[in-house]
Motif scaffolding. Sequence first.
Motif, mmCIF file in Angstrom:
data_model
loop_
_atom_site.group_PDB
_atom_site.id
_atom_site.type_symbol
_atom_site.label_atom_id
_atom_site.label_comp_id
_atom_site.label_asym_id
_atom_site.label_seq_id
_atom_site.Cartn_x
_atom_site.Cartn_y
_atom_site.Cartn_z
ATOM 1 N N ALA A 155 0.830 -1.205 0.000
ATOM 2 C CA ALA A 155 0.000 0.000 0.000
ATOM 3 C C ALA A 155 0.866 1.257 0.000
ATOM 4 O O ALA A 155 0.576 2.222 -0.724
ATOM 5 C CB ALA A 155 -0.938 -0.008 1.211
ATOM 6 N N ASP A 156 1.941 1.258 0.807
ATOM 7 C CA ASP A 156 2.801 2.438 0.857
ATOM 8 C C ASP A 156 3.610 2.602 -0.428
ATOM 9 O O ASP A 156 3.853 3.717 -0.883
ATOM 10 C CB ASP A 156 3.721 2.410 2.076
ATOM 11 N N ASN A 157 4.002 1.474 -1.064
ATOM 12 C CA ASN A 157 4.702 1.551 -2.347
ATOM 13 C C ASN A 157 3.814 2.182 -3.416
ATOM 14 O O ASN A 157 4.260 3.019 -4.211
ATOM 15 C CB ASN A 157 5.128 0.161 -2.810
ATOM 16 N N ASP A 158 2.550 1.763 -3.428
ATOM 17 C CA ASP A 158 1.614 2.317 -4.405
ATOM 18 C C ASP A 158 1.378 3.797 -4.151
ATOM 19 O O ASP A 158 1.336 4.603 -5.094
ATOM 20 C CB ASP A 158 0.288 1.550 -4.340
ATOM 21 N N TYR A 159 1.270 4.198 -2.892
ATOM 22 C CA TYR A 159 1.079 5.605 -2.542
ATOM 23 C C TYR A 159 2.277 6.431 -3.010
ATOM 24 O O TYR A 159 2.117 7.500 -3.610
ATOM 25 C CB TYR A 159 0.886 5.728 -1.032
ATOM 26 N N ALA A 160 3.477 5.918 -2.748
ATOM 27 C CA ALA A 160 4.693 6.646 -3.121
ATOM 28 C C ALA A 160 4.766 6.872 -4.627
ATOM 29 O O ALA A 160 5.034 7.992 -5.091
ATOM 30 C CB ALA A 160 5.923 5.878 -2.641
ATOM 31 N N LEU A 161 4.532 5.826 -5.408
ATOM 32 C CA LEU A 161 4.638 5.953 -6.862
ATOM 33 C C LEU A 161 3.494 6.786 -7.441
ATOM 34 O O LEU A 161 3.672 7.464 -8.451
ATOM 35 C CB LEU A 161 4.680 4.580 -7.508
ATOM 36 N N THR A 162 2.339 6.744 -6.790
ATOM 37 C CA THR A 162 1.222 7.581 -7.237
ATOM 38 C C THR A 162 1.576 9.059 -7.074
ATOM 39 O O THR A 162 1.385 9.859 -7.996
ATOM 40 C CB THR A 162 -0.059 7.246 -6.451
ATOM 41 N N LEU A 163 2.107 9.426 -5.907
ATOM 42 C CA LEU A 163 2.526 10.814 -5.699
ATOM 43 C C LEU A 163 3.595 11.225 -6.711
ATOM 44 O O LEU A 163 3.517 12.281 -7.336
ATOM 45 C CB LEU A 163 3.087 10.995 -4.288
ATOM 46 N N GLN A 164 4.596 10.360 -6.871
ATOM 47 C CA GLN A 164 5.707 10.681 -7.764
ATOM 48 C C GLN A 164 5.235 10.842 -9.197
ATOM 49 O O GLN A 164 5.661 11.767 -9.911
ATOM 50 C CB GLN A 164 6.774 9.595 -7.667
ATOM 51 N N SER A 165 4.343 9.952 -9.640
ATOM 52 C CA SER A 165 3.863 10.010 -11.021
ATOM 53 C C SER A 165 3.028 11.263 -11.292
ATOM 54 O O SER A 165 2.936 11.721 -12.435
ATOM 55 C CB SER A 165 3.037 8.753 -11.343
ATOM 56 N N LYS A 166 2.428 11.823 -10.253
ATOM 57 C CA LYS A 166 1.598 13.023 -10.399
ATOM 58 C C LYS A 166 2.370 14.311 -10.079
ATOM 59 O O LYS A 166 1.799 15.400 -10.114
ATOM 60 C CB LYS A 166 0.373 12.934 -9.478
ATOM 61 N N GLY A 167 3.648 14.179 -9.737
ATOM 62 C CA GLY A 167 4.446 15.357 -9.417
ATOM 63 C C GLY A 167 4.074 16.009 -8.107
ATOM 64 O O GLY A 167 4.259 17.225 -7.938
ATOM 65 N N LEU A 168 3.585 15.224 -7.144
ATOM 66 C CA LEU A 168 3.187 15.741 -5.835
ATOM 67 C C LEU A 168 4.323 15.500 -4.842
ATOM 68 O O LEU A 168 4.799 14.378 -4.687
ATOM 69 C CB LEU A 168 1.905 15.060 -5.364
ATOM 70 N N ARG A 169 4.739 16.548 -4.158
ATOM 71 C CA ARG A 169 5.942 16.501 -3.317
ATOM 72 C C ARG A 169 5.638 15.911 -1.942
ATOM 73 O O ARG A 169 4.713 16.346 -1.253
ATOM 74 C CB ARG A 169 6.509 17.904 -3.184
ATOM 75 N N HIS A 170 6.467 14.943 -1.534
ATOM 76 C CA HIS A 170 6.351 14.325 -0.214
ATOM 77 C C HIS A 170 7.638 14.576 0.568
ATOM 78 O O HIS A 170 8.736 14.560 -0.007
ATOM 79 C CB HIS A 170 6.129 12.817 -0.330
ATOM 80 N N VAL A 171 7.515 14.763 1.898
ATOM 81 C CA VAL A 171 8.686 14.980 2.739
ATOM 82 C C VAL A 171 8.585 14.177 4.032
ATOM 83 O O VAL A 171 7.484 13.870 4.517
ATOM 84 C CB VAL A 171 8.876 16.478 3.085
ATOM 85 N N LEU A 172 9.752 13.851 4.581
ATOM 86 C CA LEU A 172 9.867 13.312 5.930
ATOM 87 C C LEU A 172 10.225 14.455 6.858
ATOM 88 O O LEU A 172 11.180 15.192 6.605
ATOM 89 C CB LEU A 172 10.950 12.229 5.983
ATOM 90 N N VAL A 173 9.460 14.612 7.941
ATOM 91 C CA VAL A 173 9.684 15.697 8.902
ATOM 92 C C VAL A 173 10.246 15.079 10.179
ATOM 93 O O VAL A 173 9.509 14.439 10.949
ATOM 94 C CB VAL A 173 8.381 16.467 9.186
#
Length: 239
Positions: A155-173
């Motif tokens: 589930a987390d792998n799919d979430y990560a690639l979905t964000l990346q494919s859409k150009g949505l920025r993710h960060v670790l805080v």
Amino acid sequence: MRQVTEHCLDSLVASEDPERIRLRIWVLESNAQAPAYTQPGVATLYPEAPFNYHAYMNIGIREGQAPFVAICNNDLSFHPGWASKLLRVFEQDPSVSSASPACSLHHPRNGFALNSGVYPGYGVLKEISGWCLVFRRSILEVIGALDERFFFWYADNDYALTLQSKGLRHVLVTSSIVDHLDSRTLRTHTSARQWLMTKRAKYTFEEKWLGRSKGYLMRKKLKLYLKFPLYYLGLKKVK
């Protein structure tokens, strides 16, 4: 498992000043006979469908209207101020669409010291802490609902690639801390069921993101079906 979830909720409710951060919490409870949770601000929902992580998360997401959404495992321990520190990053940087807190048990031994900054990226178990994801509700207009074919594993792998494919920025805080107590839910399943949960999701992931051929996937899924036909069809659980 009840104690694990109770601890998660107790630490979550105590983690923020309700005058500053308003938490609306939904627990998706797969055991229809379990009593409702009684922590302040917590509502217990009992889906009729069998457990499916993404399907349950989608139900919870639809319940809320707040501009920020958190999807979380039940085996977590929330440190004080975790949410306010994440929200501060969102407020300071409008380009951030999604964020994860750090785990004091996991991230320091994997190269991310606590309170060392904000790290952009899509690495699973690195920048992406799949056990706790916080995102702007507005990104759902871009990515749609979570893919319910990933009912637990990947589930987390799919979430990560979905964000990346859409150009949505993710960060670790790394100043925001939520500890993950290491897959307590998964351990309640037999080794056979764990194996099936992993393999079935792996083939779906390869089909969606790696462009595996239909012939390859059919052979893999047929092998899985022949080993556990009733489970694969969803007719009963593996014991």
